[in-house]
Motif scaffolding. Structure first.
Motif, mmCIF file in Angstrom:
data_model
loop_
_atom_site.group_PDB
_atom_site.id
_atom_site.type_symbol
_atom_site.label_atom_id
_atom_site.label_comp_id
_atom_site.label_asym_id
_atom_site.label_seq_id
_atom_site.Cartn_x
_atom_site.Cartn_y
_atom_site.Cartn_z
ATOM 1 N N VAL A 1 76.594 -16.842 -7.173
ATOM 2 C CA VAL A 1 75.329 -16.690 -6.339
ATOM 3 C C VAL A 1 75.668 -17.381 -5.097
ATOM 4 O O VAL A 1 76.243 -18.502 -4.878
ATOM 5 N N GLU A 2 75.507 -16.373 -4.082
ATOM 6 C CA GLU A 2 75.802 -16.932 -2.531
ATOM 7 C C GLU A 2 74.985 -16.352 -1.640
ATOM 8 O O GLU A 2 74.709 -15.070 -1.698
ATOM 9 N N ILE A 3 74.673 -17.289 -0.542
ATOM 10 C CA ILE A 3 73.941 -16.743 0.469
ATOM 11 C C ILE A 3 74.782 -15.779 1.525
ATOM 12 O O ILE A 3 75.528 -16.209 1.615
ATOM 13 N N GLY A 4 74.382 -14.905 2.017
ATOM 14 C CA GLY A 4 75.100 -13.769 2.939
ATOM 15 C C GLY A 4 74.630 -12.342 2.573
ATOM 16 O O GLY A 4 73.990 -12.210 1.636
ATOM 17 N N SER A 5 75.175 -11.456 3.402
ATOM 18 C CA SER A 5 74.950 -10.138 3.218
ATOM 19 C C SER A 5 75.629 -9.675 2.029
ATOM 20 O O SER A 5 76.852 -10.088 1.752
ATOM 21 N N ALA A 6 75.068 -8.785 1.384
ATOM 22 C CA ALA A 6 75.743 -8.435 0.028
ATOM 23 C C ALA A 6 77.038 -7.715 0.166
ATOM 24 O O ALA A 6 78.171 -8.083 -0.609
ATOM 25 N N GLY A 7 77.157 -7.065 1.109
ATOM 26 C CA GLY A 7 78.789 -6.439 1.407
ATOM 27 C C GLY A 7 79.759 -7.591 1.709
ATOM 28 O O GLY A 7 80.868 -7.445 1.119
ATOM 29 N N GLN A 8 79.436 -8.521 2.609
ATOM 30 C CA GLN A 8 80.438 -9.280 2.858
ATOM 31 C C GLN A 8 80.548 -10.222 1.739
ATOM 32 O O GLN A 8 81.707 -10.802 1.376
ATOM 33 N N VAL A 9 79.653 -10.703 0.831
ATOM 34 C CA VAL A 9 79.859 -11.577 -0.240
ATOM 35 C C VAL A 9 80.716 -10.793 -1.358
ATOM 36 O O VAL A 9 81.413 -11.519 -1.811
ATOM 37 N N LEU A 10 80.365 -9.463 -1.522
ATOM 38 C CA LEU A 10 81.018 -8.542 -2.595
ATOM 39 C C LEU A 10 82.568 -8.694 -2.174
ATOM 40 O O LEU A 10 83.530 -9.060 -2.912
ATOM 41 N N LEU A 11 82.816 -8.432 -0.966
ATOM 42 C CA LEU A 11 84.188 -8.434 -0.416
ATOM 43 C C LEU A 11 84.855 -9.764 -0.268
ATOM 44 O O LEU A 11 86.049 -9.550 -0.739
ATOM 45 N N SER A 12 84.211 -10.991 -0.101
ATOM 46 C CA SER A 12 84.854 -11.969 -0.306
ATOM 47 C C SER A 12 85.342 -12.387 -1.773
ATOM 48 O O SER A 12 86.157 -13.271 -1.763
ATOM 49 N N VAL A 13 84.568 -11.876 -2.580
ATOM 50 C CA VAL A 13 85.303 -12.345 -4.163
ATOM 51 C C VAL A 13 86.125 -11.213 -4.693
ATOM 52 O O VAL A 13 86.448 -11.240 -5.664
ATOM 53 N N ALA A 14 86.345 -10.262 -3.954
ATOM 54 C CA ALA A 14 87.078 -8.859 -4.380
ATOM 55 C C ALA A 14 88.514 -9.315 -4.611
ATOM 56 O O ALA A 14 89.355 -8.338 -5.107
ATOM 57 N N GLY A 15 89.091 -10.164 -3.925
ATOM 58 C CA GLY A 15 90.673 -10.477 -3.874
ATOM 59 C C GLY A 15 91.300 -10.302 -5.108
ATOM 60 O O GLY A 15 92.244 -9.645 -5.123
ATOM 61 N N HIS A 16 90.994 -10.871 -6.243
ATOM 62 C CA HIS A 16 91.680 -10.833 -7.469
ATOM 63 C C HIS A 16 91.003 -9.919 -8.430
ATOM 64 O O HIS A 16 91.494 -9.940 -9.585
ATOM 65 N N ALA A 17 89.905 -9.136 -7.877
ATOM 66 C CA ALA A 17 89.196 -8.011 -8.840
ATOM 67 C C ALA A 17 89.974 -7.057 -9.204
ATOM 68 O O ALA A 17 91.118 -6.464 -8.495
ATOM 69 N N GLN A 18 90.001 -6.605 -10.392
ATOM 70 C CA GLN A 18 90.680 -5.483 -10.954
ATOM 71 C C GLN A 18 89.907 -4.131 -10.712
ATOM 72 O O GLN A 18 90.499 -3.023 -10.566
ATOM 73 N N LEU A 19 88.744 -4.398 -10.567
ATOM 74 C CA LEU A 19 87.768 -3.342 -10.667
ATOM 75 C C LEU A 19 86.461 -3.816 -10.090
ATOM 76 O O LEU A 19 85.950 -4.900 -10.503
ATOM 77 N N MET A 20 85.782 -3.282 -9.003
ATOM 78 C CA MET A 20 84.530 -3.751 -8.484
ATOM 79 C C MET A 20 83.495 -2.621 -8.742
ATOM 80 O O MET A 20 83.738 -1.508 -8.447
ATOM 81 N N VAL A 21 82.406 -3.140 -9.383
ATOM 82 C CA VAL A 21 81.373 -2.128 -9.664
ATOM 83 C C VAL A 21 80.360 -2.338 -8.939
ATOM 84 O O VAL A 21 79.768 -3.542 -9.032
ATOM 85 N N VAL A 22 79.344 -1.510 -8.287
ATOM 86 C CA VAL A 22 78.383 -1.659 -7.376
ATOM 87 C C VAL A 22 77.346 -0.483 -7.907
ATOM 88 O O VAL A 22 77.543 0.415 -8.109
ATOM 89 N N GLY A 23 75.994 -0.988 -7.783
ATOM 90 C CA GLY A 23 74.976 -0.181 -7.984
ATOM 91 C C GLY A 23 74.448 0.696 -6.788
ATOM 92 O O GLY A 23 74.825 0.205 -5.798
ATOM 93 N N ARG A 24 73.907 1.623 -7.135
ATOM 94 C CA ARG A 24 73.213 2.521 -6.026
ATOM 95 C C ARG A 24 71.709 2.906 -6.704
ATOM 96 O O ARG A 24 71.846 3.341 -7.954
ATOM 97 N N ARG A 25 70.744 3.147 -5.921
ATOM 98 C CA ARG A 25 69.434 3.656 -6.345
ATOM 99 C C ARG A 25 69.749 5.018 -6.795
ATOM 100 O O ARG A 25 70.330 5.817 -5.903
ATOM 101 N N ALA A 26 69.228 5.592 -7.798
ATOM 102 C CA ALA A 26 69.341 6.923 -8.267
ATOM 103 C C ALA A 26 68.118 7.638 -7.701
ATOM 104 O O ALA A 26 67.058 7.557 -8.134
ATOM 105 N N ARG A 27 68.319 8.398 -6.532
ATOM 106 C CA ARG A 27 67.094 8.900 -5.895
ATOM 107 C C ARG A 27 67.481 10.536 -5.806
ATOM 108 O O ARG A 27 68.480 11.024 -5.413
#
Length: 113
Positions: A58-84
């Motif tokens: 859990v981290e304070i910051g914009s969602a995009g920036q926080v996700l990218l900051s932890v993506a360095g060692h990820a093998q896959l990043m899963v992000v949601g989107r609203r189904a509209r």
């Protein structure tokens, strides 16, 4: 192993109400409140898949920036989107868009209700 990430920002001042302030006080503040919210979202998945090791982040910051900051060692990043349903078709939001363009790993965009 799985890392579950929840980014949060300070809510605008006008969003505070006596009811929301009471919830925050009971949780011990904003960050503990966000940690509890992430734990609650993960609870059914942990019960269903107890063998999967999950690290909560859990981290304070914009969602995009926080996700990218932890993506360095990820093998896959899963992000949601609203189904509209819209007249012009499916759209992704700014977070999914930014992660798709800047993540150093493969990205899966998964619609949810």
């Amino acid at each position: 192993a799985l890392r579950a990430v929840r980014a949060w920002t300070l809510p605008p001042l006008y969003a505070y109400s006596p009811g929301s302030l009471k919830l925050l006080d009971e949780a011990g503040g904003l960050e503990p409140y966000e940690k509890k919210a992430l734990a609650a979202a993960l609870r059914p998945w942990r019960e269903r898949f107890p063998e999967v090791r999950v690290t909560e982040h859990v981290e304070i910051g914009s969602a995009g920036q926080v996700l990218l900051s932890v993506a360095g060692h990820a093998q896959l990043m899963v992000v949601g989107r609203r189904a509209r349903r819209t007249a012009v078709g499916a759209r992704i939001g700014s977070v999914a868009h930014g992660v798709l363009h800047h993540a150093p790993c493969p990205v899966a965009v998964v619609p949810h209700a």
